[in-house]
Write a protein that holds these residues in place. Structure first.
Motif, PDB file in Angstrom:
ATOM      1  N   MET A 130      48.828  43.944  49.681  1.00  0.00           N
ATOM      2  CA  MET A 130      48.165  45.188  49.320  1.00  0.00           C
ATOM      3  C   MET A 130      46.612  44.786  48.830  1.00  0.00           C
ATOM      4  SD  MET A 130      50.813  47.745  47.630  1.00  0.00           S
ATOM      5  CE  MET A 130      50.101  49.020  47.103  1.00  0.00           C
ATOM      6  N   GLN A 131      46.642  44.050  47.717  1.00  0.00           N
ATOM      7  CA  GLN A 131      45.326  43.332  47.496  1.00  0.00           C
ATOM      8  C   GLN A 131      44.552  42.930  48.361  1.00  0.00           C
ATOM      9  OE1 GLN A 131      44.379  44.969  44.434  1.00  0.00           O
ATOM     10  NE2 GLN A 131      46.502  45.875  44.839  1.00  0.00           N
ATOM     11  N   LEU A 132      45.339  41.973  49.178  1.00  0.00           N
ATOM     12  CA  LEU A 132      44.648  41.185  50.163  1.00  0.00           C
ATOM     13  C   LEU A 132      43.907  42.199  51.133  1.00  0.00           C
ATOM     14  CD1 LEU A 132      44.325  38.075  50.912  1.00  0.00           C
ATOM     15  CD2 LEU A 132      46.256  38.669  52.617  1.00  0.00           C
ATOM     16  N   SER A 133      44.650  43.181  51.580  1.00  0.00           N
ATOM     17  CA  SER A 133      44.213  44.223  52.292  1.00  0.00           C
ATOM     18  C   SER A 133      42.869  44.877  52.044  1.00  0.00           C
ATOM     19  CB  SER A 133      45.110  45.153  52.789  1.00  0.00           C
ATOM     20  OG  SER A 133      45.329  46.033  51.829  1.00  0.00           O
ATOM     21  N   ARG A 134      42.817  44.938  50.491  1.00  0.00           N
ATOM     22  CA  ARG A 134      41.568  45.710  50.105  1.00  0.00           C
ATOM     23  C   ARG A 134      40.608  44.729  49.679  1.00  0.00           C
ATOM     24  NH1 ARG A 134      45.997  48.699  46.396  1.00  0.00           N
ATOM     25  NH2 ARG A 134      46.063  50.524  47.541  1.00  0.00           N
ATOM     26  N   GLY A 135      40.594  43.500  49.853  1.00  0.00           N
ATOM     27  CA  GLY A 135      39.639  42.473  49.228  1.00  0.00           C
ATOM     28  C   GLY A 135      39.772  42.384  47.999  1.00  0.00           C
ATOM     29  N   ALA A 136      40.411  41.443  47.161  1.00  0.00           N
ATOM     30  CA  ALA A 136      40.672  41.071  45.829  1.00  0.00           C
ATOM     31  C   ALA A 136      40.564  39.619  45.750  1.00  0.00           C
ATOM     32  CB  ALA A 136      41.793  41.437  45.298  1.00  0.00           C
ATOM     33  N   GLY A 137      40.269  39.158  44.524  1.00  0.00           N
ATOM     34  CA  GLY A 137      40.266  37.527  44.192  1.00  0.00           C
ATOM     35  C   GLY A 137      41.720  37.293  43.368  1.00  0.00           C
ATOM     36  N   LEU A 138      41.495  36.038  43.184  1.00  0.00           N
ATOM     37  CA  LEU A 138      42.709  35.397  42.779  1.00  0.00           C
ATOM     38  C   LEU A 138      43.521  36.000  41.480  1.00  0.00           C
ATOM     39  CD1 LEU A 138      44.781  33.255  43.168  1.00  0.00           C
ATOM     40  CD2 LEU A 138      43.401  31.801  41.663  1.00  0.00           C
ATOM     41  N   ALA A 139      42.458  36.486  40.463  1.00  0.00           N
ATOM     42  CA  ALA A 139      43.067  37.147  39.441  1.00  0.00           C
ATOM     43  C   ALA A 139      43.748  38.631  39.520  1.00  0.00           C
ATOM     44  CB  ALA A 139      41.822  37.408  38.405  1.00  0.00           C
ATOM     45  N   GLU A 140      43.344  39.230  40.546  1.00  0.00           N
ATOM     46  CA  GLU A 140      43.884  40.727  40.775  1.00  0.00           C
ATOM     47  C   GLU A 140      45.190  40.394  41.989  1.00  0.00           C
ATOM     48  OE1 GLU A 140      40.237  41.318  42.023  1.00  0.00           O
ATOM     49  OE2 GLU A 140      40.271  40.026  40.219  1.00  0.00           O
ATOM     50  N   ILE A 141      45.078  39.257  42.877  1.00  0.00           N
ATOM     51  CA  ILE A 141      46.060  39.347  43.942  1.00  0.00           C
ATOM     52  C   ILE A 141      47.251  38.902  43.439  1.00  0.00           C
ATOM     53  CG2 ILE A 141      45.823  36.894  44.818  1.00  0.00           C
ATOM     54  CD1 ILE A 141      45.050  38.213  47.441  1.00  0.00           C
TER      55      ILE A 141
ATOM     56  N   ASP B 123      54.711  30.064  42.625  1.00  0.00           N
ATOM     57  CA  ASP B 123      54.727  29.388  41.456  1.00  0.00           C
ATOM     58  C   ASP B 123      53.483  28.456  41.322  1.00  0.00           C
ATOM     59  OD1 ASP B 123      56.124  28.419  39.081  1.00  0.00           O
ATOM     60  OD2 ASP B 123      56.575  26.611  40.404  1.00  0.00           O
ATOM     61  N   TYR B 124      53.272  27.611  42.489  1.00  0.00           N
ATOM     62  CA  TYR B 124      51.993  26.997  42.632  1.00  0.00           C
ATOM     63  C   TYR B 124      50.839  27.755  42.505  1.00  0.00           C
ATOM     64  CZ  TYR B 124      55.092  23.321  44.870  1.00  0.00           C
ATOM     65  OH  TYR B 124      56.088  22.473  44.927  1.00  0.00           O
ATOM     66  N   LEU B 125      50.577  28.843  43.071  1.00  0.00           N
ATOM     67  CA  LEU B 125      49.490  29.553  42.977  1.00  0.00           C
ATOM     68  C   LEU B 125      49.073  30.122  41.533  1.00  0.00           C
ATOM     69  CD1 LEU B 125      49.720  32.070  46.054  1.00  0.00           C
ATOM     70  CD2 LEU B 125      47.919  30.433  45.590  1.00  0.00           C
ATOM     71  N   ARG B 126      50.306  30.387  40.652  1.00  0.00           N
ATOM     72  CA  ARG B 126      50.171  30.667  39.471  1.00  0.00           C
ATOM     73  C   ARG B 126      49.668  29.640  38.499  1.00  0.00           C
ATOM     74  NH1 ARG B 126      53.166  34.790  40.719  1.00  0.00           N
ATOM     75  NH2 ARG B 126      52.565  36.821  39.818  1.00  0.00           N
ATOM     76  N   LYS B 127      50.154  28.302  38.925  1.00  0.00           N
ATOM     77  CA  LYS B 127      49.584  27.331  38.032  1.00  0.00           C
ATOM     78  C   LYS B 127      48.205  27.000  38.521  1.00  0.00           C
ATOM     79  CE  LYS B 127      54.152  24.903  37.855  1.00  0.00           C
ATOM     80  NZ  LYS B 127      55.176  24.037  38.560  1.00  0.00           N
ATOM     81  N   ASP B 128      47.765  27.268  39.592  1.00  0.00           N
ATOM     82  CA  ASP B 128      46.236  27.066  40.240  1.00  0.00           C
ATOM     83  C   ASP B 128      45.492  27.962  39.395  1.00  0.00           C
ATOM     84  OD1 ASP B 128      47.125  24.926  41.763  1.00  0.00           O
ATOM     85  OD2 ASP B 128      47.001  26.158  43.708  1.00  0.00           O
ATOM     86  N   GLN B 129      46.110  29.212  39.256  1.00  0.00           N
ATOM     87  CA  GLN B 129      45.104  30.264  38.569  1.00  0.00           C
ATOM     88  C   GLN B 129      44.903  29.949  37.140  1.00  0.00           C
ATOM     89  OE1 GLN B 129      47.438  33.987  37.483  1.00  0.00           O
ATOM     90  NE2 GLN B 129      45.886  35.217  38.669  1.00  0.00           N
TER      91      GLN B 129
ATOM     92  N   GLU C 240      33.276  38.587  36.800  1.00  0.00           N
ATOM     93  CA  GLU C 240      33.975  39.493  37.438  1.00  0.00           C
ATOM     94  C   GLU C 240      35.494  39.381  37.456  1.00  0.00           C
ATOM     95  OE1 GLU C 240      34.502  41.159  42.155  1.00  0.00           O
ATOM     96  OE2 GLU C 240      32.925  39.517  41.765  1.00  0.00           O
ATOM     97  N   SER C 241      36.028  38.350  37.403  1.00  0.00           N
ATOM     98  CA  SER C 241      37.523  38.188  37.594  1.00  0.00           C
ATOM     99  C   SER C 241      38.084  38.327  36.510  1.00  0.00           C
ATOM    100  CB  SER C 241      37.687  36.640  38.094  1.00  0.00           C
ATOM    101  OG  SER C 241      37.699  36.545  39.512  1.00  0.00           O
ATOM    102  N   MET C 242      37.608  38.053  35.217  1.00  0.00           N
ATOM    103  CA  MET C 242      38.070  38.161  33.895  1.00  0.00           C
ATOM    104  C   MET C 242      37.762  39.684  33.467  1.00  0.00           C
ATOM    105  SD  MET C 242      38.593  35.097  32.789  1.00  0.00           S
ATOM    106  CE  MET C 242      38.699  35.109  30.839  1.00  0.00           C
ATOM    107  N   ILE C 243      36.903  40.425  34.012  1.00  0.00           N
ATOM    108  CA  ILE C 243      36.829  41.872  33.825  1.00  0.00           C
ATOM    109  C   ILE C 243      37.830  42.633  34.576  1.00  0.00           C
ATOM    110  CG2 ILE C 243      35.330  43.914  34.073  1.00  0.00           C
ATOM    111  CD1 ILE C 243      32.685  41.994  33.828  1.00  0.00           C
TER     112      ILE C 243
END
Length: 321
Positions: free
Chosen positions: A122-133, A207-213, A235-238
């Motif tokens: 859903m977030q990918l379809s809307r245009g989102a960054g790693l923090a929200e996806i 699991d890997y994505l969260r570690k990268d995040q 932006e991502s922090m906000i």
């Protein structure tokens, strides 16, 4: 069906509230927690949208009585706008109120692997960054309690197999088949079939994505000062601070929030000072005292933030950020 040992140990040490609907996911979690001798109470919202809504509420009361658990129930109003968003806001406000008023340490939610992947798409379809996806975490700090999602790496098929093998009763939510809701459309057309075929690889990827995040973003930089989330003007922090406050910004809102102080979804305000962003519940005050306004001006308190400080009796001298 398995849950991480550290999560079970955490739940054994606290006062727990389970968000319950009597659907498959929360029912599986109910019985799994019972099997592991974890104490908890229940919170249920009756949306009055299905033919079984009242029956589900009554059966939940019987279940709570049978196992000697408190149950908090609230009937939702008829939502006139975006049902998914308004129902979510109503639900989390209700859970938050219960947790704060009854000193619960943990709010337990039955989100699972399929839900996690649906959110991702859903977030990918809307245009989102790693923090929200990666919007869901197994453990999240929220105000004075933690949100716990024990099933986040458990697939829907695993949940249904657990219920079937143990012959546990649950209600089927037919509204989940209605593709007029975006989440249901994503679920039916994309996510369920993918999770069914690739669940093990998907678990590892998340699991890997969260570690990268965690390497990229230091969310520990988000401070909580009397309900005001304070973070770097990034932006991502906000966006992360907004999500903690219960709002996921759209692509349009992300553009708006970076231009100037603003209110998102009529609910959460964002104000800036120097390199800091302040994210808080938007509040009004009929008339701020002249002396208070002058103190705010001298202290360079953003205008949107002044009513919140006044309404919560926060001394301006204590606001040193």
């Amino acid at each position: 069906m398995q849950i991480k040992h550290e999560i079970l140990e955490l739940l054994k040490k606290g006062k727990n509230l389970l968000a319950f609907s009597y659907g498959s996911d929360s029912s599986a979690l109910f019985y799994f927690l019972m099997q592991n001798n974890i104490s908890f109470d229940l919170a249920l919202i009756n949306y009055k949208t299905r033919k079984n809504s009242d029956k589900e509420e009554n059966e939940a009361k019987k279940l709570a009585l049978k196992f000697q658990k408190k149950i908090f129930i609230k009937t939702a109003p008829k939502f006139k706008g975006n049902f998914e968003k308004e129902a979510r806001d109503f639900r989390y406000d209700f859970f938050n109120q219960i947790c704060l008023e009854n000193s619960y340490n943990h709010l337990i939610l039955a989100h699972h692997l399929n839900d996690q992947f649906e959110w991702f798409l859903m977030q990918l379809s809307r245009g989102a960054g790693l923090a929200e996806i990666l919007g869901m975490n197994e453990i999240e700090k929220y105000q004075s309690y933690h949100i716990i999602r024990p099933l986040l790496f458990t697939s829907k098929d695993e949940i249904l197999n657990f219920l079937k093998e143990n012959e546990f009763f649950y209600f089927n939510d037919e509204s989940n088949d209605d593709v007029k809701y975006f989440r249901n459309y994503i679920r039916k057309e994309f996510s369920n079939s993918f999770v069914k075929e690739f669940s093990q690889g998907l678990k590892r990827s998340f699991d890997y994505l969260r570690k990268d995040q965690q390497k990229i973003y230091d969310f520990e930089k988000i401070q909580n000062f009397k309900g005001i989330l304070i973070c770097p003007k990034e932006e991502s922090m906000i966006a992360k601070a907004l999500k903690i406050q219960g709002v996921v910004p759209s692509a349009k809102q992300r553009v708006q929030m970076l231009k100037s102080d603003c209110v998102i979804s009529g609910k959460i305000a964002i104000a800036y000072r120097d390199d800091k962003a302040f994210v808080f519940n938007y509040e009004l005050c009929e008339k701020l005292p002249k002396k208070f306004k002058e103190e705010c001006r001298k202290a360079k308190i953003p205008r949107l933030l002044r009513a919140y400080l006044y309404n919560h009796n926060i001394e301006i001298s204590s606001f040193k950020f």
